[in-house]
Design a protein around this motif. Structure first.
Motif, PDB file in Angstrom:
ATOM      1  N   GLU A  85      -2.143  -2.996 -14.545  1.00 48.09           N
ATOM      2  CA  GLU A  85      -2.014  -3.008 -13.091  1.00 48.09           C
ATOM      3  C   GLU A  85      -1.266  -4.237 -12.594  1.00 48.09           C
ATOM      4  O   GLU A  85      -0.520  -4.171 -11.610  1.00 48.09           O
ATOM      5  CB  GLU A  85      -3.403  -2.944 -12.452  1.00 48.09           C
ATOM      6  N   ALA A 116       6.024  -2.832  -7.873  1.00 51.13           N
ATOM      7  CA  ALA A 116       5.679  -2.661  -6.453  1.00 51.13           C
ATOM      8  C   ALA A 116       6.208  -3.797  -5.585  1.00 51.13           C
ATOM      9  O   ALA A 116       6.778  -3.557  -4.518  1.00 51.13           O
ATOM     10  CB  ALA A 116       4.157  -2.554  -6.311  1.00 51.13           C
ATOM     11  N   THR A 165       2.997   5.971 -10.041  1.00 48.63           N
ATOM     12  CA  THR A 165       2.126   6.863 -10.812  1.00 48.63           C
ATOM     13  C   THR A 165       2.654   7.038 -12.232  1.00 48.63           C
ATOM     14  O   THR A 165       1.881   7.042 -13.214  1.00 48.63           O
ATOM     15  CB  THR A 165       2.027   8.232 -10.108  1.00 48.63           C
ATOM     16  N   ARG A 202       1.879   3.938 -14.270  1.00 52.06           N
ATOM     17  CA  ARG A 202       0.469   3.912 -14.688  1.00 52.06           C
ATOM     18  C   ARG A 202       0.243   4.884 -15.843  1.00 52.06           C
ATOM     19  O   ARG A 202      -0.523   4.603 -16.774  1.00 52.06           O
ATOM     20  CB  ARG A 202      -0.429   4.278 -13.507  1.00 52.06           C
ATOM     21  N   LEU A 248       2.628   1.565  -3.542  1.00 49.24           N
ATOM     22  CA  LEU A 248       1.700   1.925  -4.614  1.00 49.24           C
ATOM     23  C   LEU A 248       1.380   3.421  -4.642  1.00 49.24           C
ATOM     24  O   LEU A 248       0.825   3.910  -5.631  1.00 49.24           O
ATOM     25  CB  LEU A 248       0.403   1.124  -4.472  1.00 49.24           C
ATOM     26  N   GLN A 249       1.710   4.135  -3.566  1.00 50.54           N
ATOM     27  CA  GLN A 249       1.512   5.582  -3.550  1.00 50.54           C
ATOM     28  C   GLN A 249       2.752   6.354  -4.010  1.00 50.54           C
ATOM     29  O   GLN A 249       2.745   7.584  -4.009  1.00 50.54           O
ATOM     30  CB  GLN A 249       1.154   6.033  -2.120  1.00 50.54           C
ATOM     31  N   SER A 250       3.800   5.647  -4.414  1.00 58.56           N
ATOM     32  CA  SER A 250       5.057   6.287  -4.782  1.00 58.56           C
ATOM     33  C   SER A 250       4.961   6.942  -6.162  1.00 58.56           C
ATOM     34  O   SER A 250       4.154   6.532  -7.012  1.00 58.56           O
ATOM     35  CB  SER A 250       6.190   5.267  -4.773  1.00 58.56           C
ATOM     36  N   PRO A 251       5.799   7.945  -6.420  1.00 57.63           N
ATOM     37  CA  PRO A 251       5.734   8.656  -7.712  1.00 57.63           C
ATOM     38  C   PRO A 251       6.036   7.750  -8.898  1.00 57.63           C
ATOM     39  O   PRO A 251       5.445   7.924  -9.976  1.00 57.63           O
ATOM     40  CB  PRO A 251       6.791   9.754  -7.562  1.00 57.63           C
ATOM     41  N   ALA A 273       0.831  -1.205   0.000  1.00 54.85           N
ATOM     42  CA  ALA A 273       0.000   0.000   0.000  1.00 54.85           C
ATOM     43  C   ALA A 273       0.866   1.255   0.000  1.00 54.85           C
ATOM     44  O   ALA A 273       0.539   2.258  -0.664  1.00 54.85           O
ATOM     45  CB  ALA A 273      -0.924  -0.010   1.209  1.00 54.85           C
ATOM     46  N   GLU A 274       1.978   1.224   0.723  1.00 53.28           N
ATOM     47  CA  GLU A 274       2.875   2.387   0.750  1.00 53.28           C
ATOM     48  C   GLU A 274       3.598   2.562  -0.575  1.00 53.28           C
ATOM     49  O   GLU A 274       3.710   3.692  -1.091  1.00 53.28           O
ATOM     50  CB  GLU A 274       3.891   2.213   1.879  1.00 53.28           C
TER      51      GLU A 274
END
Length: 314
Positions: free
Chosen positions: A222, A230, A213, A216, A207-210, A204-205
């Protein structure tokens, strides 16, 4: 990495030496020794016989002198004799070690696979997070001995699908696997919770990284983002959990091997301690400690292989 190995190996050696000293002093301070047991078995032994046997076994020496003689003997490859089995301690230890390594390796592989898969599911599909956490907490709360007995009642007694315990006498790989299913499942279920929860938090941590993003934005699917980008980054802290879990897996194997009557290191260590077999107990304890320390070193090396930024901290 070579510098790290060269620095850690002396630390491991010193730790094992200190642990062996503490264990030897603790065992030596316990009431009862082989000579006392021999006196109880044969009341005809006189004081001269007892003194001669104590000198023969070195029990007339101080504890520190006896530990030094034992430690130097181990360094020369002389592991002593098992009083309980009347055989060299190494001959008793190696078959038990093979059995435990098979059990622990299979349980660790199953627990890590299921735990990582459940953690990824919780991180990628937030609606499943509650169910994954509930299953993880349930598996963590189940006592290993109770779970083992429950699996025996269900699959061996009620359904008759699997053997209740023991080890096969021949029959090849398929028969050996049948005897392994229940003890491996017992150990794996008890340990997969930590892998699932840490994987979910790390994923979860990450997947929030730049860079996630950016991946994606480049149109990567995904599944590719999760597996190729990830998961390797989330696996770095998970390796520490796997290494630290080596010791708890061994202690869990002690209970599991007892419940399923499997020959292995856990049962052997229990028999050695209860039977006052000092040589065998010390050798088994040192082997378990060395396995845990080397597993920690292997995890640190794997972390540096996955994250080159850690190499600069050696």
């Amino acid at each position: 990495m070579l510098r790290m190995i060269a620095g850690r190996l002396p630390q491991i050696a010193i730790t094992l030496a200190l642990l062996s000293l503490v264990a030897y002093l603790a065992i030596g301070a316990m009431p009862g020794d082989p000579i006392s047991l021999a006196m109880m078995a044969d009341p005809r032994l006189g004081p001269a016989d007892v003194a001669r046997m104590r000198a023969l076994h070195g029990l007339d020496q101080p504890l520190l002198a006896r530990w030094w003689a034992w430690a130097t003997g181990v360094l020369r490859g002389e592991f002593g004799y098992s009083r309980l089995f009347a055989r060299p301690a190494a001959e008793v230890l190696w078959p038990a070690l093979r059995g435990s390594l098979v059990l622990l390796g299979a349980a660790l592989a199953l627990a890590a696979s299921l735990g990582v898969a459940a953690g990824m599911l919780a991180a990628l599909r937030p609606r499943w997070r509650g169910a994954v956490n509930a299953v993880a907490l349930l598996s963590q709360a189940l006592p290993a001995f109770w779970l083992g007995i429950l699996l025996i009642i269900l699959f061996a007694v009620t359904l008759g699908w699997l053997p209740a315990g023991g080890s096969p006498e021949g029959g090849g790989f398929a028969e050996a696997a049948r005897f392994l299913i229940l003890p491996v499942a017992t150990l794996a279920i008890a340990h997969l919770a930590a892998y699932a929860r840490h994987t979910a938090a790390s994923m979860a941590e990450v997947l929030q990284s730049p860079w996630i993003t950016a991946a994606r934005a480049r149109g990567n699917p995904e599944s590719r983002i999760a597996i190729r980008h990830a998961l390797p980054n989330a696996a770095v802290p998970l390796l520490s959990i796997l290494a630290l879990d080596a010791g708890s897996l061994v202690s869990g194997a002690l209970i599991t091997e007892t419940v399923f009557a499997r020959p292995g290191m856990g049962k052997l260590l229990t028999d050695a301690v209860m039977g006052n077999d000092n040589n065998l107990a010390l050798l088994a304890l040192m082997l378990v400690a060395a396995t845990t320390l080397l597993a920690t070193l292997a995890a640190d090396l794997a972390q540096r292989a996955l994250d080159p930024r850690l190499a600069g901290r050696d």
